[in-house]
Design an enzyme around this catalytic site. Sequence first.
Site, PDB file in Angstrom:
ATOM      1  N   VAL A 167       0.909  -1.092  -0.122  1.00  0.00           N
ATOM      2  CA  VAL A 167       0.126  -0.027   0.172  1.00  0.00           C
ATOM      3  C   VAL A 167       1.056   1.371   0.116  1.00  0.00           C
ATOM      4  O   VAL A 167       1.727   1.230   0.735  1.00  0.00           O
ATOM      5  CB  VAL A 167      -0.853  -0.163   1.364  1.00  0.00           C
ATOM      6  CG1 VAL A 167      -1.932   1.212   1.193  1.00  0.00           C
ATOM      7  CG2 VAL A 167      -1.637  -1.334   1.380  1.00  0.00           C
ATOM      8  N   CYS A 168       0.700   2.362  -0.983  1.00  0.00           N
ATOM      9  CA  CYS A 168       1.349   3.388  -0.757  1.00  0.00           C
ATOM     10  C   CYS A 168       2.670   3.257  -1.100  1.00  0.00           C
ATOM     11  O   CYS A 168       3.237   2.340  -2.084  1.00  0.00           O
ATOM     12  CB  CYS A 168       0.941   4.067   0.317  1.00  0.00           C
ATOM     13  SG  CYS A 168       1.453   6.081   0.410  1.00  0.00           S
TER      14      CYS A 168
END
Length: 308
Positions: free
Chosen positions: A107-108
């Site tokens: 994520v990210c």
Amino acid sequence: MTTVVFFLMPGVHLLDLAGPAQVFSTAADFGQPYDLAYVAESPTVVSGQGLPLTADTAWPPLGPDDLVVVPGRRAPTVDAVLAAPVGDPVLAALRGHHARGGTVASVCAGADVLGRAGLLDGRRCTTHHDVQEDLARRWPRATVVRDVLFTSDDRIVTSAGIASGIDLALHLVAVRHGPAFAARVARDMVVYARRNGHEPQTSAMLRHRSHLDDVVHRVQNLLDERFAEALPLTGLARAAGVGERTLTRLFTRATGGLTPLRYQQALRLERAEHLIAHGSTVEAAARAVGFEDPRMLRRLRARAESAV
């Protein structure tokens, strides 16, 4: 039992972690065999929002059906975000899990850790828009895809920023258990059905959910979960507890002009486009989303293309 391991770095973003964790936890509440584990290089990790978190320092045994998720982190500068202090044993654990057939997700800015593990080379990936260019420079053998919520390439799944981790996790749940189950999880989390990372960052499931009409939301919930079935207006109205004309009027007003049938067709079209993008024929995609005649799908696709 499927184990989902979250690797926590110092400064981990809480929503990067909590969003996917909530998806898999809710899936477990609904009967799917998920066991969540949290691993870090030290027993206490302070999140980017200042909340101390505890984690195991030993990795659990993992098999091909298990999943490792690397949430992103908060730091003062882009360079610091992408230069998270992660040791070689962690990178080896990520490589080893993927080599044994497992799935690794980020994520990210967690995508940079996958890059350091050598898992982005030759693969499509994405990350938060603030660090996309930097990620592309750091890992030139990767293909960084802009303006999508998540990508999936050979069991390497990466998502954009913050809340897009929910989209990533719902995608993984849909792949494993079907879109109807994923829609049930999404609805329980009050995000309803989410967007798809390989399509534009809006969808019928979100565009027409900003209203406050509970009757229409109930019908949309039913259509989201059972869009591939024949759902006559009579049955929808009965489920909503109103008459057919009343339902059509409320639905059209709440969704900006769509009837229940047109909304269902939009759901079917978006799902069919996803299947076609992943190698399905038009005929097979049409059958999968409930069209008895593939010509209907072709007409809807042509209509959508002409409207662009």
